[in-house]
Design a protein around this motif. Structure first.
Motif, PDB file in Angstrom:
ATOM      1  N   SER A 336      64.451  40.049  20.960  1.00  0.00           N
ATOM      2  CA  SER A 336      63.345  39.516  20.170  1.00  0.00           C
ATOM      3  C   SER A 336      62.499  40.635  19.584  1.00  0.00           C
ATOM      4  O   SER A 336      62.048  40.552  18.425  1.00  0.00           O
ATOM      5  N   ARG A 352      62.361  33.553  17.181  1.00  0.00           N
ATOM      6  CA  ARG A 352      61.835  32.300  17.719  1.00  0.00           C
ATOM      7  C   ARG A 352      62.754  31.732  18.795  1.00  0.00           C
ATOM      8  O   ARG A 352      62.293  31.267  19.841  1.00  0.00           O
ATOM      9  N   GLU A 356      61.726  30.934  22.700  1.00  0.00           N
ATOM     10  CA  GLU A 356      61.828  29.600  23.283  1.00  0.00           C
ATOM     11  C   GLU A 356      62.684  29.616  24.549  1.00  0.00           C
ATOM     12  O   GLU A 356      62.376  28.933  25.530  1.00  0.00           O
TER      13      GLU A 356
END
Length: 666
Positions: A336, A352, A356
């Motif tokens: 990320s 994203r 998550e």
């Protein structure tokens, strides 16, 4: 909504009543007062902006009974169903009838989840280097390419692909993988076209899973970005299936499949010639190594066995996986951090998705929410870690009921022992003090079928208790004898796959009919084969509801045991514990009414038209010998009750037989 100039004179009575438009439109029409009664109740719910629980027996014509007042309301209405079959019936059969034959003018849209549609962007990437799991799958490629070049909808249902066609996941998209407006082919996207059609529609036809996926995306208590346009009212058909559908979308889930998809998409996000590929590749390889380590040891550590249901998760068990979970989370965070600084849509989407997954893993490993149930399951080659709300009542109150003022719940099975309390409480229509959260009305419309003449309920007491050794062997013998009475033409429904497979193995060589087994072929192919020649179908959960075989092809439904949900199932066990913690009686307040509704669904497979005639056989003696059996019997249609095979055979053949007291009185 645009209705014709004469619409001021249109009403449920002028359309569905005696001498109305429906009678004029259909040559074989028979006026059904039950249909009009339900339609008036739905109309009243729309006029009063209230909530309605409407139980409508088989054959009442409930679909038109709610579609007509919905279309006359002048509001945008979502109709949500549990099955694809009913969704297609509404859109391709019922709505054209209302538009073309009954004078209503409206726009309707038929929506499915993103994964049902060809993603043009992913298709372009796939065809540059098509890879298939097997040579058999590869044989479909030319056919798929030809279809992709001509399809106007991109809907997979247009293709004759096997259900197990694994390459479809790389040709379609999900909420995780869709680039949205940043996609280079966004304007031509099949999903974009469907969504835009929906924005101008008066009626949206969806399924429960899509509806609750949309509700989950909108966020708690707000109407943010979702996959559906804004709507004013909701009609839930097959509403008995709502709890399971909603629960699966209001929780957290991390699976080996989800991480595999992320790894594959990350590797495909950059060309191998890009200078950043080496860094990205090393991060992805690290993630893949740690995720494979986690999910390879999880079944052993958690005590999970394939095909043997689910196991509850607890802090002690997950603590044994904590190091592996942390390594996966660290790998996700590293990936990320890399994608966060990039600008390509595919890479920013990975940011994203990683965040998550980290959030879901963090929620799962703590196992600390008292309102959730945590469990793991193995399905095929996949391993799933899950958490979902024990009850969906509060979720519906916070996510749905505050945003719409009209909701209709309808099904052939909503009431247990003639009362709606069980269903209403599970749906959160009453608060913790038992006060309605909105204006809630109920209506129960009986079936127009004459069950006393058309059906017999066979209740043998000579079989062993279902929990006793030898039950399934004795049940197999009874199945063979019952099929002799009707010449096959039977559904044999089981509450477990194990019993289904065992009974099938014992009986198949002794049944002189075509013998079918759930799982051997796709469901629709099994039904087509069943209708062609006298057959006996051994089936489990997916054939208990949503299956329609009218006429002589189905004359016998055999049910092996009362369909109590397994208390060993983590979700069921959590609901029982929660009720008991409140001081409530879980068996009478949850397990019994749930099983009674499930049994009514199984019974409902038999009589589908006024001309149908047949037998439902319940092989579980507890329905007669246990005190709670009366709760099941009072919930079922008023069929002729028999417990002797000779009397049953005489009834089926239409010959007179001497009545015995034990043949009619239970």
């Amino acid at each position: 909504m645009s209705l014709p100039a004469s619409s001021l004179r249109l009403s449920v009575d002028t359309l569905l009543g005696p001498g109305g438009a429906l009678q004029s439109a259909l040559e074989a029409y028979e006026y059904r007062p039950e249909q009009l009664q339900m339609a008036r109740s739905v109309e009243k719910a729309f006029n009063e902006r209230g909530y309605l629980l409407a139980e409508a027996g088989t054959g009442t014509g409930k679909t038109l009974a709610y579609l007509v007042p919905a279309l006359l309301s002048g509001r945008r209405v979502v109709v949500s169903t549990a099955t694809k079959t009913l969704q297609e019936q509404i859109f391709f059969k019922d709505l054209p009838l209302l538009r073309e034959r009954m004078g209503l003018t409206f726009e309707a849209a038929y929506l499915k989840g993103r994964s049902n549609y060809l993603c043009l962007h992913r298709y372009d990437a796939f065809r540059k280097d098509p890879q298939f799991a097997s040579r058999e799958e590869g044989r479909y490629w030319k056919h798929l390419q030809a279809w992709a070049s001509r399809t106007e909808t991109g809907d997979r249902s247009e293709l004759e692909l096997p259900e197990s066609f694994s390459a479809w996941s790389r040709l379609s998209t999900t909420s995780d993988t869709c680039l949205g407006s940043k996609c280079p082919v966004y304007e031509n996207c099949h999903v974009t076209r469907v969504r835009r059609a929906a924005e101008s529609a008066d009626l949206l036809v969806v399924n429960h899973h899509l509806f609750f996926a949309d509700l989950a995306l909108r966020g708690r208590g707000q109407r943010g970005e979702g996959v559906l346009p804004q709507y004013d009212a909701v009609i839930f058909d097959e509403a008995h299936a709502l709890e399971d559908a909603a629960g699966s979308h209001f929780g957290h889930s991390v699976s080996s499949f989800r991480l595999e998809d992320l790894v594959r998409d990350a590797l495909g996000a950059l060309a191998t010639t890009d200078s950043r590929f080496g860094m990205l590749s090393s991060l992805v390889v690290r993630l893949r190594t740690h995720s494979e380590a986690l999910f390879s040891q999880a079944p052993r550590v958690l005590g999970l066995k394939e095909h043997e249901g689910a196991v509850a998760l607890n802090p002690e068990r997950l603590a044994l996986l904590s190091d592996s979970i942390e390594q996966v989370k660290e790998s996700l965070s590293a990936l990320s951090a890399f994608t966060l600084s990039e600008h390509e849509p595919e890479l920013t989407l990975l940011t994203r998705r990683c965040a998550e997954l980290v959030a879901d893993l963090s929620f799962l490993e703590k196992v600390e929410s008292h309102d959730h149930v945590y469990w793991a399951e193995a399905r095929g080659r996949g391993v799933f870690l899950r958490a979902s709300p024990i009850e969906i009542a509060r979720e519906l109150q916070e996510r749905l009921y505050g945003g719409v003022d009209t909701v209709v719940f309808t099904s052939a099975t909503l009431a247990a022992e003639g009362r709606f309390d069980f269903f209403a409480r599970r749906m959160g229509l009453y608060d913790e003090e038992g006060v309605p959260v909105a204006s809630v009305r109920t209506v129960s419309v009986p079936s127009p079928f004459d069950f006393e003449q058309q059906s017999a309920l066979y209740l043998p007491t000579h079989l062993p208790d279902p929990t006793a050794p030898g039950f399934i062997e004795a049940a197999a013998e009874e199945i063979i004898r019952l099929c002799e009475v009707t010449g096959g033409r039977a559904f044999v429904l089981f509450t477990s796959l194990r019993n289904m497979e065992r009974a099938h193995a014992l009986a198949r060589g002794r049944l002189p009919y075509q013998v079918l087994l759930q799982g051997e072929r796709p469901k629709q192919q099994l039904l087509e084969a069943f209708r062609e020649v006298p057959s006996v179908l051994f089936a489990a959960h997916s054939f208990w509801e949503g299956v329609d075989v009218p006429g002589d092809a189905l004359s016998l439904v055999i049910i092996d045991r009362l369909p109590f949900a397994s208390p060993g199932d983590p979700v069921v066990a959590a609901r029982i514990r929660q009720l008991e913690a409140r001081g409530e009686e879980a068996f009478g307040g949850y397990q019994l009414p749930q099983a009674a509704l499930a049994l009514r669904q199984g019974f409902g497979r038999l009589i589908r038209t006024r001309a149908d005639r047949g037998i439902v056989a319940m092989l579980d003696r507890r329905i007669v010998t246990k005190s709670y059996g009366r709760a099941f019997l009072t919930s079922l249609p008023p069929a002729r009750r028999l417990n002797q095979l000779d009397a049953l055979s005489a009834w089926f053949e239409g010959t007179s037989a001497p009545e015995r007291e034990d043949d009619v009185d239970f």
